[in-house]
Design a protein around this motif. Structure first.
Motif, PDB file in Angstrom:
ATOM      1  N   LEU A  10       0.825  -1.204   0.000  1.00 21.43           N
ATOM      2  CA  LEU A  10       0.000   0.000   0.000  1.00 21.43           C
ATOM      3  C   LEU A  10       0.865   1.262   0.000  1.00 21.43           C
ATOM      4  CD1 LEU A  10      -2.765   1.278   0.006  1.00 21.43           C
ATOM      5  CD2 LEU A  10      -2.845   0.963   2.497  1.00 21.43           C
ATOM      6  N   HIS A  11       1.975   1.238   0.697  1.00 20.93           N
ATOM      7  CA  HIS A  11       2.906   2.373   0.710  1.00 20.93           C
ATOM      8  C   HIS A  11       3.416   2.646  -0.709  1.00 20.93           C
ATOM      9  CE1 HIS A  11       6.330   4.468   3.124  1.00 20.93           C
ATOM     10  NE2 HIS A  11       6.309   4.960   1.894  1.00 20.93           N
ATOM     11  N   ILE A  12       3.848   1.594  -1.391  1.00 20.18           N
ATOM     12  CA  ILE A  12       4.348   1.736  -2.766  1.00 20.18           C
ATOM     13  C   ILE A  12       3.261   2.319  -3.667  1.00 20.18           C
ATOM     14  CG2 ILE A  12       5.108   0.470  -4.826  1.00 20.18           C
ATOM     15  CD1 ILE A  12       6.500  -1.520  -2.830  1.00 20.18           C
ATOM     16  N   LEU A  13       2.086   1.740  -3.618  1.00 19.51           N
ATOM     17  CA  LEU A  13       1.003   2.195  -4.491  1.00 19.51           C
ATOM     18  C   LEU A  13       0.554   3.616  -4.157  1.00 19.51           C
ATOM     19  CD1 LEU A  13      -1.041  -1.105  -4.796  1.00 19.51           C
ATOM     20  CD2 LEU A  13       0.270   0.039  -6.601  1.00 19.51           C
ATOM     21  N   THR A  14       0.593   3.982  -2.890  1.00 22.90           N
ATOM     22  CA  THR A  14       0.227   5.345  -2.501  1.00 22.90           C
ATOM     23  C   THR A  14       1.228   6.349  -3.059  1.00 22.90           C
ATOM     24  OG1 THR A  14      -0.867   4.534  -0.492  1.00 22.90           O
ATOM     25  CG2 THR A  14      -0.284   6.866  -0.543  1.00 22.90           C
ATOM     26  N   LEU A  15       2.509   6.022  -2.978  1.00 20.55           N
ATOM     27  CA  LEU A  15       3.529   6.889  -3.590  1.00 20.55           C
ATOM     28  C   LEU A  15       3.265   7.060  -5.079  1.00 20.55           C
ATOM     29  CD1 LEU A  15       6.990   5.821  -2.114  1.00 20.55           C
ATOM     30  CD2 LEU A  15       5.996   8.109  -2.085  1.00 20.55           C
ATOM     31  N   LEU A  16       2.991   5.957  -5.756  1.00 20.89           N
ATOM     32  CA  LEU A  16       2.745   6.012  -7.205  1.00 20.89           C
ATOM     33  C   LEU A  16       1.477   6.810  -7.514  1.00 20.89           C
ATOM     34  CD1 LEU A  16       3.688   2.347  -8.175  1.00 20.89           C
ATOM     35  CD2 LEU A  16       5.119   4.395  -8.345  1.00 20.89           C
ATOM     36  N   ALA A  17       0.478   6.707  -6.644  1.00 19.21           N
ATOM     37  CA  ALA A  17      -0.764   7.468  -6.846  1.00 19.21           C
ATOM     38  C   ALA A  17      -0.539   8.966  -6.645  1.00 19.21           C
ATOM     39  CB  ALA A  17      -1.849   6.964  -5.888  1.00 19.21           C
ATOM     40  N   LYS A  18       0.386   9.309  -5.765  1.00 19.07           N
ATOM     41  CA  LYS A  18       0.686  10.728  -5.512  1.00 19.07           C
ATOM     42  C   LYS A  18       1.461  11.361  -6.672  1.00 19.07           C
ATOM     43  CE  LYS A  18      -0.263  12.614  -2.087  1.00 19.07           C
ATOM     44  NZ  LYS A  18      -1.504  13.362  -1.815  1.00 19.07           N
ATOM     45  N   PHE A  19       2.147  10.542  -7.453  1.00 17.68           N
ATOM     46  CA  PHE A  19       2.950  11.018  -8.587  1.00 17.68           C
ATOM     47  C   PHE A  19       2.548  10.246  -9.845  1.00 17.68           C
ATOM     48  CE2 PHE A  19       5.449  11.472  -4.693  1.00 17.68           C
ATOM     49  CZ  PHE A  19       5.729  12.825  -4.710  1.00 17.68           C
ATOM     50  N   PRO A  20       1.314  10.426 -10.309  1.00 16.53           N
ATOM     51  CA  PRO A  20       0.776   9.567 -11.378  1.00 16.53           C
ATOM     52  C   PRO A  20       1.476   9.669 -12.727  1.00 16.53           C
ATOM     53  CG  PRO A  20      -0.701  11.398 -10.938  1.00 16.53           C
ATOM     54  CD  PRO A  20       0.365  11.440  -9.879  1.00 16.53           C
ATOM     55  N   GLU A  21       2.143  10.773 -12.996  1.00 21.28           N
ATOM     56  CA  GLU A  21       2.796  10.955 -14.296  1.00 21.28           C
ATOM     57  C   GLU A  21       4.255  10.522 -14.297  1.00 21.28           C
ATOM     58  OE1 GLU A  21       0.861  11.807 -16.872  1.00 21.28           O
ATOM     59  OE2 GLU A  21      -0.744  11.851 -15.382  1.00 21.28           O
ATOM     60  N   ASP A  22       4.798  10.236 -13.112  1.00 13.42           N
ATOM     61  CA  ASP A  22       6.229   9.962 -12.982  1.00 13.42           C
ATOM     62  C   ASP A  22       6.526   8.473 -12.846  1.00 13.42           C
ATOM     63  OD1 ASP A  22       6.620  12.734 -12.924  1.00 13.42           O
ATOM     64  OD2 ASP A  22       6.504  12.806 -10.732  1.00 13.42           O
ATOM     65  N   PHE A  23       7.656   8.082 -13.419  1.00 18.00           N
ATOM     66  CA  PHE A  23       8.202   6.755 -13.167  1.00 18.00           C
ATOM     67  C   PHE A  23       9.119   6.911 -11.951  1.00 18.00           C
ATOM     68  CE2 PHE A  23       6.836   5.995 -17.482  1.00 18.00           C
ATOM     69  CZ  PHE A  23       6.532   4.647 -17.501  1.00 18.00           C
ATOM     70  N   LEU A  24       8.755   6.307 -10.837  1.00 12.41           N
ATOM     71  CA  LEU A  24       9.551   6.414  -9.615  1.00 12.41           C
ATOM     72  C   LEU A  24      10.544   5.258  -9.541  1.00 12.41           C
ATOM     73  CD1 LEU A  24       6.827   7.377  -6.971  1.00 12.41           C
ATOM     74  CD2 LEU A  24       8.223   8.881  -8.412  1.00 12.41           C
ATOM     75  N   SER A  25      11.790   5.585  -9.225  1.00 14.99           N
ATOM     76  CA  SER A  25      12.825   4.553  -9.139  1.00 14.99           C
ATOM     77  C   SER A  25      12.631   3.723  -7.871  1.00 14.99           C
ATOM     78  CB  SER A  25      14.214   5.189  -9.132  1.00 14.99           C
ATOM     79  OG  SER A  25      14.451   5.841  -7.895  1.00 14.99           O
ATOM     80  N   SER A  26      13.124   2.497  -7.912  1.00 15.20           N
ATOM     81  CA  SER A  26      13.041   1.642  -6.723  1.00 15.20           C
ATOM     82  C   SER A  26      13.872   2.231  -5.585  1.00 15.20           C
ATOM     83  CB  SER A  26      13.461   0.207  -7.028  1.00 15.20           C
ATOM     84  OG  SER A  26      14.747   0.168  -7.582  1.00 15.20           O
ATOM     85  N   ASP A  27      14.941   2.960  -5.911  1.00 14.71           N
ATOM     86  CA  ASP A  27      15.733   3.636  -4.877  1.00 14.71           C
ATOM     87  C   ASP A  27      14.905   4.718  -4.181  1.00 14.71           C
ATOM     88  OD1 ASP A  27      18.032   2.126  -5.250  1.00 14.71           O
ATOM     89  OD2 ASP A  27      18.921   3.558  -6.648  1.00 14.71           O
ATOM     90  N   TYR A  28      14.146   5.485  -4.963  1.00 14.02           N
ATOM     91  CA  TYR A  28      13.291   6.533  -4.394  1.00 14.02           C
ATOM     92  C   TYR A  28      12.227   5.907  -3.489  1.00 14.02           C
ATOM     93  CZ  TYR A  28      10.030  10.392  -3.974  1.00 14.02           C
ATOM     94  OH  TYR A  28       9.195  11.368  -3.470  1.00 14.02           O
ATOM     95  N   ILE A  29      11.573   4.875  -4.004  1.00 11.77           N
ATOM     96  CA  ILE A  29      10.523   4.199  -3.236  1.00 11.77           C
ATOM     97  C   ILE A  29      11.122   3.587  -1.971  1.00 11.77           C
ATOM     98  CG2 ILE A  29       8.859   2.299  -3.261  1.00 11.77           C
ATOM     99  CD1 ILE A  29       8.587   2.851  -6.346  1.00 11.77           C
ATOM    100  N   ALA A  30      12.275   2.948  -2.111  1.00  6.63           N
ATOM    101  CA  ALA A  30      12.946   2.332  -0.959  1.00  6.63           C
ATOM    102  C   ALA A  30      13.302   3.388   0.083  1.00  6.63           C
ATOM    103  CB  ALA A  30      14.205   1.588  -1.415  1.00  6.63           C
ATOM    104  N   GLY A  31      13.686   4.583  -0.355  1.00  4.65           N
ATOM    105  CA  GLY A  31      13.991   5.664   0.572  1.00  4.65           C
ATOM    106  C   GLY A  31      12.780   6.060   1.395  1.00  4.65           C
ATOM    107  N   SER A  32      11.612   6.079   0.768  1.00  3.05           N
ATOM    108  CA  SER A  32      10.386   6.410   1.482  1.00  3.05           C
ATOM    109  C   SER A  32      10.028   5.319   2.490  1.00  3.05           C
ATOM    110  CB  SER A  32       9.236   6.610   0.497  1.00  3.05           C
ATOM    111  OG  SER A  32       8.040   6.928   1.179  1.00  3.05           O
ATOM    112  N   LEU A  33      10.240   4.078   2.077  1.00  2.00           N
ATOM    113  CA  LEU A  33       9.944   2.937   2.954  1.00  2.00           C
ATOM    114  C   LEU A  33      11.039   2.671   3.983  1.00  2.00           C
ATOM    115  CD1 LEU A  33       8.614   0.673   0.134  1.00  2.00           C
ATOM    116  CD2 LEU A  33       7.409   0.961   2.284  1.00  2.00           C
ATOM    117  N   ASN A  34      12.210   3.261   3.742  1.00  4.33           N
ATOM    118  CA  ASN A  34      13.390   3.002   4.567  1.00  4.33           C
ATOM    119  C   ASN A  34      13.717   1.506   4.573  1.00  4.33           C
ATOM    120  OD1 ASN A  34      15.580   3.846   6.088  1.00  4.33           O
ATOM    121  ND2 ASN A  34      14.491   3.644   8.029  1.00  4.33           N
TER     122      ASN A  34
END
Length: 135
Positions: A10-34
């Motif tokens: 849900l954390h991953i999908l929420t990040l992607l929903a907040k930035f619908p036009e962007d391709f988010l890197s796994s490093d960026y997502i991992a940083g949010s999730l720590n």
């Protein structure tokens, strides 16, 4: 058993929903999730398998939602992370001569089925979009 898999997904999908036009890197997502990007990529692979996201490789690569977040219910996410929630059963086989022991697992199974039905019903009423709007 209950784990953090739903929360991570849900954390991953929420990040992607907040930035619908962007391709988010796994490093960026991992940083949010720590957490380690390798673990994030495993979750993204599951999301790709269930056609929730698309990914592209390369310098500007990453992951983005494939579906409109308004059409994804939290129950949809729950169903790809768990078959069901269970609190488990005793490791010891209950005494079949005991009035409680002979029926405890059957009664627990019924209780767990009811809990899962209630969880699914509750989560069906919340879209990813609704959830993402709380941030």
């Amino acid at each position: 058993m209950i784990s953090g898999k739903f929360a991570v997904t849900l954390h991953i999908l929420t990040l992607l929903a907040k930035f619908p036009e962007d391709f988010l890197s796994s490093d960026y997502i991992a940083g949010s999730l720590n957490m380690n990007p390798v673990l994030v990529r495993k979750e993204i692979a599951n999301l790709k398998k269930h056609q929730f996201v698309e990914s592209k490789e390369g310098k500007n690569g990453g992951t983005k939602l494939l579906k409109n977040p308004e059409t994804i219910s939290l129950n949809d996410i729950y169903k790809i992370t768990f078959d069901s929630v269970t609190f488990g059963f005793s490791k010891n086989e209950p005494n079949p001569k005991c009035p409680v022991g002979k029926s405890i697992n059957k009664n627990l199974s019924g209780l767990y089925a009811d809990i899962n039905w209630k969880i699914s019903k509750e989560l069906s009423d919340i879209s990813l979009s609704n959830f993402a709007e709380t941030f």
